[in-house]
Design an enzyme around this catalytic site. Structure first.
Site, PDB file in Angstrom:
ATOM      1  N   HIS A  99       0.794  -1.163  -0.008  1.00  0.00           N
ATOM      2  CA  HIS A  99      -0.016   0.078   0.140  1.00  0.00           C
ATOM      3  C   HIS A  99       0.742   1.539  -0.499  1.00  0.00           C
ATOM      4  O   HIS A  99       0.429   2.049  -0.670  1.00  0.00           O
ATOM      5  CB  HIS A  99      -0.718   0.099   1.467  1.00  0.00           C
ATOM      6  CG  HIS A  99      -2.063  -1.437   0.968  1.00  0.00           C
ATOM      7  ND1 HIS A  99      -2.969  -1.240   0.292  1.00  0.00           N
ATOM      8  CD2 HIS A  99      -1.857  -2.124   2.220  1.00  0.00           C
ATOM      9  CE1 HIS A  99      -3.390  -2.450   0.847  1.00  0.00           C
ATOM     10  NE2 HIS A  99      -2.609  -3.061   1.286  1.00  0.00           N
ATOM     11  N   ASN A 377      10.566  18.294  16.014  1.00  0.00           N
ATOM     12  CA  ASN A 377      11.192  17.352  15.563  1.00  0.00           C
ATOM     13  C   ASN A 377      11.505  17.609  13.856  1.00  0.00           C
ATOM     14  O   ASN A 377      12.535  16.343  13.016  1.00  0.00           O
ATOM     15  CB  ASN A 377       9.858  16.682  15.567  1.00  0.00           C
ATOM     16  CG  ASN A 377       9.850  15.248  15.295  1.00  0.00           C
ATOM     17  OD1 ASN A 377      11.177  14.167  16.096  1.00  0.00           O
ATOM     18  ND2 ASN A 377       9.638  14.538  14.103  1.00  0.00           N
ATOM     19  N   HIS A 387      21.683  17.603  10.688  1.00  0.00           N
ATOM     20  CA  HIS A 387      21.132  17.301  11.635  1.00  0.00           C
ATOM     21  C   HIS A 387      22.422  16.682  12.841  1.00  0.00           C
ATOM     22  O   HIS A 387      23.516  17.677  13.732  1.00  0.00           O
ATOM     23  CB  HIS A 387      20.379  17.072  12.279  1.00  0.00           C
ATOM     24  CG  HIS A 387      19.831  16.667  13.303  1.00  0.00           C
ATOM     25  ND1 HIS A 387      20.172  16.049  14.498  1.00  0.00           N
ATOM     26  CD2 HIS A 387      19.573  18.007  13.985  1.00  0.00           C
ATOM     27  CE1 HIS A 387      19.510  16.120  15.822  1.00  0.00           C
ATOM     28  NE2 HIS A 387      19.168  17.465  15.664  1.00  0.00           N
ATOM     29  N   TYR A 395      26.122  22.879  18.380  1.00  0.00           N
ATOM     30  CA  TYR A 395      25.484  23.116  19.546  1.00  0.00           C
ATOM     31  C   TYR A 395      25.831  22.896  20.378  1.00  0.00           C
ATOM     32  O   TYR A 395      25.584  23.264  21.698  1.00  0.00           O
ATOM     33  CB  TYR A 395      23.704  22.140  18.944  1.00  0.00           C
ATOM     34  CG  TYR A 395      22.877  22.218  20.427  1.00  0.00           C
ATOM     35  CD1 TYR A 395      22.057  23.271  20.656  1.00  0.00           C
ATOM     36  CD2 TYR A 395      22.949  21.380  21.506  1.00  0.00           C
ATOM     37  CE1 TYR A 395      21.421  23.719  21.286  1.00  0.00           C
ATOM     38  CE2 TYR A 395      22.081  21.690  22.534  1.00  0.00           C
ATOM     39  CZ  TYR A 395      20.668  22.557  22.733  1.00  0.00           C
ATOM     40  OH  TYR A 395      20.449  22.750  23.471  1.00  0.00           O
ATOM     41  N   SER A 418      23.494  27.602  10.254  1.00  0.00           N
ATOM     42  CA  SER A 418      22.401  26.819   8.749  1.00  0.00           C
ATOM     43  C   SER A 418      22.117  27.281   8.002  1.00  0.00           C
ATOM     44  O   SER A 418      22.576  27.221   6.798  1.00  0.00           O
ATOM     45  CB  SER A 418      21.390  26.187   9.398  1.00  0.00           C
ATOM     46  OG  SER A 418      20.675  24.856   8.645  1.00  0.00           O
ATOM     47  N   HIS A 422      22.986  27.883   4.003  1.00  0.00           N
ATOM     48  CA  HIS A 422      22.163  27.190   2.940  1.00  0.00           C
ATOM     49  C   HIS A 422      22.090  28.737   1.847  1.00  0.00           C
ATOM     50  O   HIS A 422      21.571  28.582   0.208  1.00  0.00           O
ATOM     51  CB  HIS A 422      20.609  26.842   3.177  1.00  0.00           C
ATOM     52  CG  HIS A 422      20.539  25.876   3.553  1.00  0.00           C
ATOM     53  ND1 HIS A 422      21.405  25.471   5.013  1.00  0.00           N
ATOM     54  CD2 HIS A 422      19.936  24.623   3.498  1.00  0.00           C
ATOM     55  CE1 HIS A 422      20.673  24.010   5.480  1.00  0.00           C
ATOM     56  NE2 HIS A 422      20.002  23.843   4.395  1.00  0.00           N
TER      57      HIS A 422
END
Length: 512
Positions: A99, A377, A387, A395, A418, A422
């Protein structure tokens, strides 16, 4: 013992459980497929008579699914870094369910429709079949320059960072001025990152006037190699310092073969060894590369059928709010299709193909980002490879340097880095400064990151996230396409610095 927990033993046990879960996944997915098929058949047969109790009886393993999801998303304690374990990509698992595989077939059918519509329109207009791919030939032009530039970047990344680290590590223990030695080698490495990998490829891309896709290849490889070299140094320097502190007789220096494997491996986190598969499935590799090629032609027909006819004459129209709104909403469909193609072609097919050739067993390059109910998220699951690099080297290092009280500042710094990278990629590749993506990233992205946080769990938040993604893709495709054609149709003789910064699409119609 005595109230202390052996963390290494706990991690080892969790790794064993993950490996066992990965071995059970194929059978589990086939079982889900059969149960889901039975569920759909019963739903059609019994219609409204099917109640919640019967649906619950069809899926008795909901608790085990949750546990499996926890195992899949397991992260090591911060002090241990990222854990690599053998696991398949999520789409490979989902495509075993017929499916879900039908959705993939629907996208193939849409590509066939694009091809037929293009051929029929060309046949009606020209009286013959036009099979030229002038757009692809243009955007991937000057390939010899691209290959030579990439080869130079790669060879420099192999030689310079590795040898700088080896020379520093071999003489660090016996050096009387260890801080001065480290500072000198650190400056040399920073100089290489800035000038060798930073300015050099950028200068070639601009001075040789490479077409857009060729520039993307050069600049994306530039960014990848910079991140790879940083990871290699960042992971190995603490090991040398620790060995010196422990007065070890040997200096932990990786072999050149390990470093070479890392440069090709589909990860940005260095390890001496990774989980490896026993064999290479060359049929799987060929399939993934064929899907990348198919995605490339898919993008070509999207631009030919949906973008170029819309934006070719946009510079002749007055820039106004009504036209901008129509442009944005007309650009949502091609923007979303391009988003899906970038994800499928690169994060799934390209990375899996290289992982298979290298027998790299950890295939978690992305997670189920499409189910995200929060932007926090979504950012964590869209591109796990990047990430992880940002989390461990931007971080966490920020918090290590400034303290754990500055988590908001650390998050803001990661967003800024970031967004800037970009935007840098788009500036060089498109050849003009128009910080649409940077503004969306820093303004709306930051706001949504705090508003649509992890506490938002309802399905309405997933709808809100997708709506904002659709609108964002429409804005990006619309504004950058308008500016591209404005720069082509309204060139400026002897441009000043302000002419490079001012959007040409705002005033191009006045010069036509």
């Amino acid at each position: 013992s005595l109230g202390r927990v052996d963390v290494d033993h706990v991690i080892t046990r969790k790794m064993q459980l993950i490996a066992e879960a990965e071995q059970l996944k194929p059978a589990f997915m086939k079982e889900v497929d059969s149960h889901f098929t039975e569920f759909v058949n019963n739903l059609v047969a019994k219609s409204a008579l099917l109640d919640s109790s019967s649906s619950a009886s069809l899926f008795p393993a909901s608790c085990s699914e949750k546990e499996l999801h926890k195992a899949r998303t397991l992260r090591a304690p911060p002090e241990h870094g990222k854990i690599f374990t053998a696991r398949r990509s999520l789409l490979d698992e989902l495509f075993e369910v017929s499916h879900i595989r039908t959705i993939y077939h629907m996208f193939i059918a849409l590509l066939i429709v694009f091809i037929l519509s293009t051929l029929l329109v060309d046949f009606i207009d020209e009286g013959r079949l036009v099979l030229g791919f002038d757009l692809l030939v243009f955007v991937f032009g000057k390939f010899p320059v691209v290959f030579c530039t990439w080869l130079s970047m790669f060879c420099a990344t192999v030689i310079v960072p590795y040898n700088l680290f080896v020379w520093w590590a071999q003489g660090y223990c016996s050096s009387s001025r260890q801080a001065v030695r480290s500072l000198c080698y650190g400056m040399l490495f920073t100089l290489f990152q800035t000038a060798g990998l930073g300015l050099g490829p950028t200068y070639i891309a601009v001075s040789y006037a490479l077409p857009p896709a060729s520039r993307f290849i050069v600049i994306l490889e530039q960014v990848r190699l910079v991140m790879k070299a940083h990871s290699f140094i960042r992971e190995n320097v603490p090991r040398v310092l620790s060995s010196v502190k422990d007065k070890s007789s040997t200096v932990p220096i990786p072999r050149i073969s390990q470093y070479l494997y890392f440069l090709f491996a589909p990860t940005l986190i260095y390890r001496d060894n990774y989980p490896r598969n026993p064999t290479i499935r060359w049929g799987y590799v060929a399939t993934k590369f064929a899907q990348v090629l198919g995605s490339l032609f898919y993008a070509y027909y999207i631009f030919v059928r949906l973008c170029i006819p819309q934006f070719r004459n946009s510079s002749q129209e007055t820039f106004n709010l009504r036209g901008l709104v129509l442009c944005i909403f007309n650009s949502i469909l091609p923007g979303v299709l391009i988003l899906f193609l970038v994800f499928f072609a690169f994060l799934h097919c390209w990375l899996n193909a290289f992982a298979e050739m290298l027998r790299f067993a950890d295939r978690m390059f992305y997670k189920d980002w499409w189910n995200s109910t929060s932007y926090a998220n979504y950012y964590r699951t869209w591109n796990v490879v990047v990430h992880d690099w940002l989390y461990y080297y931007a971080y966490r290092d920020f918090l290590w340097f400034f303290g754990k009280k500055f988590k908001a500042a650390a998050m803001l710094s990661v967003f800024t880095v970031s967004a800037a990278v970009h935007e840098y990629v788009l500036i060089i590749c498109l050849g003009f400064f128009y910080p649409v993506l940077f503004c969306l990233f820093m303004c709306f992205g930051m706001v949504f990151n705090f508003i649509l946080n992890d506490r938002r769990k309802g399905p309405i938040w997933n709808v809100i996230m997708w709506t904002s993604l659709f609108l964002g893709q429409g804005v990006i495709i619309c504004l950058y396409s308008q500016e591209w054609y404005a720069r082509q149709y309204c060139p400026v003789e002897n441009p000043t610095f302000l002419d490079y910064l001012k959007p040409r699409s705002w005033s191009c119609h006045m010069k036509m």
